[in-house]
Design an enzyme around this catalytic site. Structure first.
Site, PDB file in Angstrom:
ATOM      1  N   ILE A 124       0.665  -1.146  -0.035  1.00  0.00           N
ATOM      2  CA  ILE A 124       0.277  -0.749  -0.053  1.00  0.00           C
ATOM      3  C   ILE A 124       0.637   1.277   0.451  1.00  0.00           C
ATOM      4  O   ILE A 124       2.182   1.309   0.709  1.00  0.00           O
ATOM      5  CB  ILE A 124      -0.625   0.064   1.365  1.00  0.00           C
ATOM      6  CG1 ILE A 124      -1.901   1.124   1.345  1.00  0.00           C
ATOM      7  CG2 ILE A 124       0.106  -0.153   2.796  1.00  0.00           C
ATOM      8  CD1 ILE A 124      -2.927   0.581   1.952  1.00  0.00           C
ATOM      9  N   THR A 127       2.689   6.344   2.872  1.00  0.00           N
ATOM     10  CA  THR A 127       3.586   7.026   3.393  1.00  0.00           C
ATOM     11  C   THR A 127       4.486   7.632   2.056  1.00  0.00           C
ATOM     12  O   THR A 127       4.776   7.535   0.727  1.00  0.00           O
ATOM     13  CB  THR A 127       4.759   6.832   3.698  1.00  0.00           C
ATOM     14  OG1 THR A 127       3.913   6.245   4.778  1.00  0.00           O
ATOM     15  CG2 THR A 127       5.725   7.920   4.736  1.00  0.00           C
ATOM     16  N   GLU A 244      -5.280  -3.082  11.098  1.00  0.00           N
ATOM     17  CA  GLU A 244      -3.661  -2.545  10.523  1.00  0.00           C
ATOM     18  C   GLU A 244      -3.289  -2.753  12.325  1.00  0.00           C
ATOM     19  O   GLU A 244      -1.745  -3.150  12.524  1.00  0.00           O
ATOM     20  CB  GLU A 244      -2.923  -1.207   9.463  1.00  0.00           C
ATOM     21  CG  GLU A 244      -1.591  -1.038   9.443  1.00  0.00           C
ATOM     22  CD  GLU A 244      -1.714  -0.009   8.851  1.00  0.00           C
ATOM     23  OE1 GLU A 244      -0.077   0.506   8.997  1.00  0.00           O
ATOM     24  OE2 GLU A 244      -2.280   0.068   7.987  1.00  0.00           O
ATOM     25  N   LEU A 339      20.437  -6.665  29.995  1.00  0.00           N
ATOM     26  CA  LEU A 339      20.680  -7.524  31.477  1.00  0.00           C
ATOM     27  C   LEU A 339      21.732  -8.899  30.556  1.00  0.00           C
ATOM     28  O   LEU A 339      21.587  -9.552  31.513  1.00  0.00           O
ATOM     29  CB  LEU A 339      19.237  -8.185  31.191  1.00  0.00           C
ATOM     30  CG  LEU A 339      17.927  -7.786  32.328  1.00  0.00           C
ATOM     31  CD1 LEU A 339      16.804  -8.516  32.139  1.00  0.00           C
ATOM     32  CD2 LEU A 339      18.350  -7.850  34.060  1.00  0.00           C
ATOM     33  N   GLY A 365       2.423   3.107  11.028  1.00  0.00           N
ATOM     34  CA  GLY A 365       1.042   2.284  11.106  1.00  0.00           C
ATOM     35  C   GLY A 365       0.587   3.655  11.913  1.00  0.00           C
ATOM     36  O   GLY A 365      -0.650   3.306  12.664  1.00  0.00           O
ATOM     37  N   THR A 367       1.981   7.248  15.017  1.00  0.00           N
ATOM     38  CA  THR A 367       3.352   7.443  15.406  1.00  0.00           C
ATOM     39  C   THR A 367       2.607   6.901  16.982  1.00  0.00           C
ATOM     40  O   THR A 367       1.338   7.038  16.631  1.00  0.00           O
ATOM     41  CB  THR A 367       3.904   8.487  15.396  1.00  0.00           C
ATOM     42  OG1 THR A 367       3.080   9.665  15.363  1.00  0.00           O
ATOM     43  CG2 THR A 367       4.932   9.042  14.436  1.00  0.00           C
TER      44      THR A 367
END
Length: 381
Positions: A124, A127, A244, A339, A365, A367
């Site tokens: 898709i 952006t 989404e 760790l 997706g 922010t």
């Protein structure tokens, strides 16, 4: 607490997916990371096992099942083995609603069999270099000329950008109409004027092809308009974004669980000052905190999946799931790197790769900041 989301059918499907990952993905993923792309043959093999197009009607090669739990199984198993190069989630979770629900009969016949078999890979194009979360700010245009639209513009950060055969492109068919001037067009591989830029170099997810797409006077048939009419694209996007975002949340919790399990085992076996580092109070308290937060997130996401299946998942619910779980994922991975000590910075340890792959989760997706804005607006201030 016992997890009760899945039925026996889902458990059997998980075994199939897990075997596929062990056989077809795990032995090769390190090479795909170096290559920057996953071979198309892997998509076809997954399609042969019925891993795509669950909601695609049977007459077009799908399962005809509307149950997001099957999608969830695939995402969880991909995350479990660290196979961040596979763009299956975008194909199944994000693209399926557009391809199944917004297509007419002629479009279904053309596209859905290949979608379900893995022969047609989808993407898709939302952006742009100057428009990310602000979808109303896109500048790619589609001008109607007879039986075609002439598309001009550019997209970036497009997952499956190199491999994709069908790209749902968000365009402006009427730039003066704001949100009501947006339409979705399917641009197909090989259309004159449609070119792909470089496979973008990212911080993580190195095996996933992410590309720039360019459209220079691309003549797209009117027959490739989704939804049957112009001007509905923005609303179609808004309708599908909750699923989404839930898909991203599913991946976030699965990643946090996987890294936490690996880190607990590491802390059990790694010694310092003559004893297991898991015996230090700081380690136990930190792991207790992370385990609690991850389990709480797991149950919220599972609840969201039930809501989605019942067609009750709201944009606000999905926004809460998306921002909370992705921020938690980054927190868990970061603490687990700590760790591990110096070994946590070595790519031969899965926690290091998880650290690189996880950072984008709070960005794409929508922010974290946009998710909070969606939630905040719901208060009616």
């Amino acid at each position: 607490m016992r997890r009760d989301l899945f039925d026996e059918e889902h458990d059997l499907f998980r075994e199939t997916v897990r075997e596929f990952m062990a056989r077809e993905v795990v032995p090769h993923h390190a090479q795909w990371e170096k290559d920057g792309i996953v071979p198309r043959e892997v998509w076809k093999k997954a399609g042969e096992l019925g891993m795509f197009g669950f909601s695609v009607p049977e007459e077009y090669g799908g399962s005809g099942i509307t149950d997001f739990r099957y999608n969830m199984v695939i995402v969880e198993e991909i995350i479990r083995v660290g196979a961040s190069g596979l763009g299956f989630g975008l194909h199944n979770d994000i693209m399926a609603p557009y391809m199944v629900e917004l297509t007419n009969n002629e479009q279904k016949q053309r596209w859905l069999p290949g979608f379900a078999s893995g022969e047609l890979i989808t993407a898709i194009g939302m952006t742009e270099p100057g428009a990310g979360s602000d979808l109303q700010g896109i500048r790619t245009t589609a001008v109607r000329e007879g039986d075609h639209y002439v598309v001009n513009g550019q997209k970036t950060f497009i997952t499956n950008g190199i491999n994709s055969d069908l790209v749902v492109v968000v365009t402006k068919t009427d730039p003066s109409a704001g949100a009501r001037g947006t339409s979705l067009l399917v641009v197909e591989r090989g259309m004159e004027g449609f070119t792909r830029g470089r496979n973008l170099e990212k911080v993580g997810m190195h095996a996933q092809d992410t590309a720039e797409l360019f459209f220079e006077n691309v003549r797209v048939p009117v027959a490739n308009l989704l939804g049957g009419e112009e001007g509905q694209g923005f609303f179609q996007l808004m309708n599908n974004l909750p699923q989404e975002r839930l898909s991203i949340a599913v991946a976030a919790v699965a990643a946090a669980e996987t890294v936490l399990e690996e880190t607990i085992e590491y802390c059990r076996n790694r010694t310092a000052f003559g004893r297991s580092i898991g015996k230090f109070q700081n380690t136990r308290f930190l792991l207790a905190e992370l385990a609690t937060e991850v389990e709480i997130a797991r149950h919220y996401v599972d609840k969201c999946v039930r809501a989605l299946n019942a067609k009750e998942l709201t944009a606000v619910d999905a926004a809460k799931a998306k921002w909370w779980t992705t921020e938690l994922q980054n927190k868990v991975v970061d603490r687990c790197v700590q760790l591990h000590g110096g070994y946590g910075y070595m790519l031969e340890y899965p926690v290091a790769k998880a650290w690189l792959d996880s950072r984008v989760q709070t960005i794409y997706g929508g922010t974290t900041e946009i998710m909070k804005e969606i939630i905040g607006r719901s208060f009616g201030f």
